[in-house]
Design an enzyme around this catalytic site. Structure first.
Site, PDB file in Angstrom:
ATOM      1  NE  ARG A   1      -3.384   2.225   3.036  1.00 21.07           N
ATOM      2  CZ  ARG A   1      -3.041   3.346   3.668  1.00 21.07           C
ATOM      3  NH1 ARG A   1      -1.784   3.517   4.072  1.00 21.07           N
ATOM      4  NH2 ARG A   1      -3.923   4.284   3.902  1.00 21.07           N
ATOM      5  CG  LEU A   2       2.389   2.626  -3.472  1.00 20.87           C
ATOM      6  CD1 LEU A   2       2.690   3.212  -4.844  1.00 20.87           C
ATOM      7  CD2 LEU A   2       3.655   2.068  -2.847  1.00 20.87           C
ATOM      8  CG  ASP A   3       0.282   6.533   4.034  1.00 24.86           C
ATOM      9  OD1 ASP A   3      -0.945   6.490   4.201  1.00 24.86           O
ATOM     10  OD2 ASP A   3       1.022   7.386   4.576  1.00 24.86           O
ATOM     11  CB  ALA A   4       0.228  10.117   1.928  1.00 27.34           C
ATOM     12  CB  VAL A   5       1.280   7.320  -3.360  1.00 31.13           C
ATOM     13  CG1 VAL A   5      -0.082   7.214  -4.013  1.00 31.13           C
ATOM     14  CG2 VAL A   5       2.384   7.189  -4.391  1.00 31.13           C
TER      15      VAL A   5
END
Length: 559
Positions: free
Chosen positions: A226-230
């Protein structure tokens, strides 16, 4: 590897030396040889995600990951085949999203051996907190100490720089003053909080170190990343600094590395933005994320049940771009964050959004605001458990359960991969005491538990927790047996008036008709006559052309 090298050259346009590029390629090749396996290819109706913290459950003298692993195997392993572990690294705030060391496991939770032990019985999803790092991290400490290696790891600007065009997700200042060891005050870019320091991906060394983190996660068994705040990763003053072309190139690079090192691993982008911007992270369908968060679903389902009117939900669902064999939606109702309001904008008039917010506040929810370029503030998130969002404080548990299961029957039948937050399957209510103790709104839905307390509650058959737990498990167990609920199976939305949200999933013999009465009154609906199986109870029913839906009833019908 040609794709990786091409993307590196496109992003950094002449800034990478041959030595640097060779070193990066070597790191990727080493990781590929060490991993030596492929993850599951694609997804199907069996895939249901459990979202949880690694320290969700505690027990004296035991690491929390081992406690969770035992609980998962005893109670949840039969219905959830993917576990999303929220950031389990050492952290300084935000329950894990201010990471102090990306490469370590929080000692309270255990170690990498505990992560691997859990991975023996489930597929794992890791958080890659790629936009920012803790102010207490060694990287930022070195920066403040004047270590030249870290001079460009972060962005500092003159305090008077015009940043009015930058999209702000919070009320907090975009630039936070820090005093470095030489006595100078630097104003450092902090999109989310003063304890979450944005990384400067324009500096190649940052990319190298963060790719090392990604490769470590793949080597430790992450099959979903999961790419957080990408969306905020690349900063160019004078622009919105969200969803910039360079950000999309970085996502393409991460995808290319993952495909090369561990084929089948799924990239999920967490971008709480308008629909077209959100699905832009699919790229061409094969070169960026395989999954994107379906942010409109939680507030739209909530609004439909609150207003007893499914019109907006049905209109949105009918226009939704379908899932493909290569891309799909990550569907959820509740998460460690609140219920986002921005996805409603453009779908509902602002006064109607504010009425919903006001109704939720009157029942104990908290509201978080963001600053706008004109100096005004707008509510962007409601902080509440989904159980209490759907219900009033004075409601009885039978009604709570009925509304709650209606919402989750929609979630589990909707196109995409469904994810359930641990607080939801535990039937949790608002944790007001925990929120006041933590000092921030989101803690209202982040309660941690002594394992004995939870097991005791689940052993009491008439408790709300136990009733929710049984009902949700039964619904999931039914869902994972239905080919019609394959993430890519077609959906046809039907018009049954304001009170009923209805659609058909699947084709031919696998087809399932899904009817959801979002109102508090009985509703009669005409459906084709014939013999049906009512799910999840598997009861046979001969329909003469009409069905009566009880208040807040959800029905899955298979011919």
């Amino acid at each position: 590897m040609d794709v990786i090298q091409g993307l590196l050259k496109e992003i950094y346009a002449g800034k990478l030396s041959a030595v640097f590029l060779d070193d990066l390629i070597t790191r990727i090749e080493v990781a590929r040889k060490q991993i030596g396996y492929s993850a599951k290819q694609g997804w199907d109706e069996n895939d249901v995600v459990l979202i949880t913290y690694a320290d969700q459950f505690t027990q004296k003298d035991k690491k929390t990951l081992s406690v969770f692993n035992a609980f998962y195997q005893q109670y949840l392993g039969d219905v959830f085949n993917i576990v999303h572990l929220l950031p389990f690294y050492p952290y300084s705030s935000d329950d894990g999203f201010s990471v102090m060391d990306y490469q370590q496991v929080n000692p309270v939770a255990g170690g990498w051996d505990d992560i691997r032990a859990l991975g023996q019985s489930t597929r794992l999803m890791f958080d890659y907190v790629c936009n920012h790092i803790s102010a207490g991290s060694e990287w930022f400490k070195h920066y403040l100490a004047g270590n030249p290696k870290y001079e460009n790891y972060f962005l500092s600007l003159d305090a008077n720089t015009d940043l009015s065009a930058v999209t702000r997700p919070r009320r907090s200042p975009l630039l936070t003053p820090f005093c470095v060891d030489n006595g100078e005050t630097r104003h450092v870019w902090t999109t989310f909080s003063a304890d979450q320091i944005d990384l400067n991906f324009a500096h190649p060394d940052v990319l190298r170190d963060m790719l090392d983190v990604l490769l470590r996660y793949l080597s430790e068994g992450a099959e979903y990343v999961r790419l957080d705040a990408v969306g905020y990763m690349w900063k160019t003053p004078g622009t919105s600094c969200i969803n910039l072309p360079e950000t999309h190139l970085l996502v393409k690079l991460f995808r290319a590395v993952v495909d090369y090192v561990s084929p089948g691993t799924v990239i999920i982008t967490e971008t709480n933005v308008p629909h077209q911007d959100n699905i832009s992270y699919f790229g061409n369908g094969f070169d960026e994320a395989q999954m994107v968060y379906q942010f409109p679903l939680p507030p739209l389902v909530l609004h439909a049940i609150h207003s007893e009117n499914a019109t907006t939900l049905a209109r949105w669902a009918a226009d939704l771009d379908g899932c493909t064999p290569a891309t799909t939606f990550f569907n959820f109702l509740a998460s460690h964050d609140g219920i986002g309001l921005n996805p409603l904008r453009g779908l509902l008039p602002e006064p109607e959004i504010l009425r919903l917010v006001d109704a939720l506040q009157q029942e104990g929810a908290r509201v978080s605001f963001k600053n706008n370029p004109d100096g005004s503030s707008t509510p962007y998130e409601v902080n509440v458990t989904y159980m209490d969002a759907l219900n009033r404080q004075g409601d009885h548990d039978d009604l709570r359960l009925r509304r709650f299961m209606l919402a989750h029957a929609i979630l589990l039948a909707f196109p995409g991969v469904p994810a359930l937050y641990i607080q939801s399957i535990l039937g949790s209510r608002n944790d007001i005491e925990g929120m006041e103790s933590a000092g921030h709104n989101r803690a209202i839905n982040r309660q941690k538990y002594d394992i004995a307390h939870i097991e005791q509650a689940l052993s009491e058959p008439d408790s709300l927790r136990a009733r929710v737990f049984r009902a949700l498990k039964a619904l999931i167990a039914c869902r994972i047996k239905q080919p019609a609920f394959h993430p890519s199976a077609p959906m046809q939305v039907m018009d049954y008036g304001d009170s009923v949200f209805a659609f058909i999933r699947g084709r031919g013999r696998d087809e399932i008709m899904c009817l959801f009465n979002v109102s508090g009154k009985k509703v009669e609906a005409e459906i084709p006559a014939g013999h049906y199986q009512i799910l999840p109870d598997n009861e046979g029913w001969q329909c003469e052309g009409e069905i009566i839906l009880e208040p807040y009833q959800a029905v899955w019908l298979r011919r």
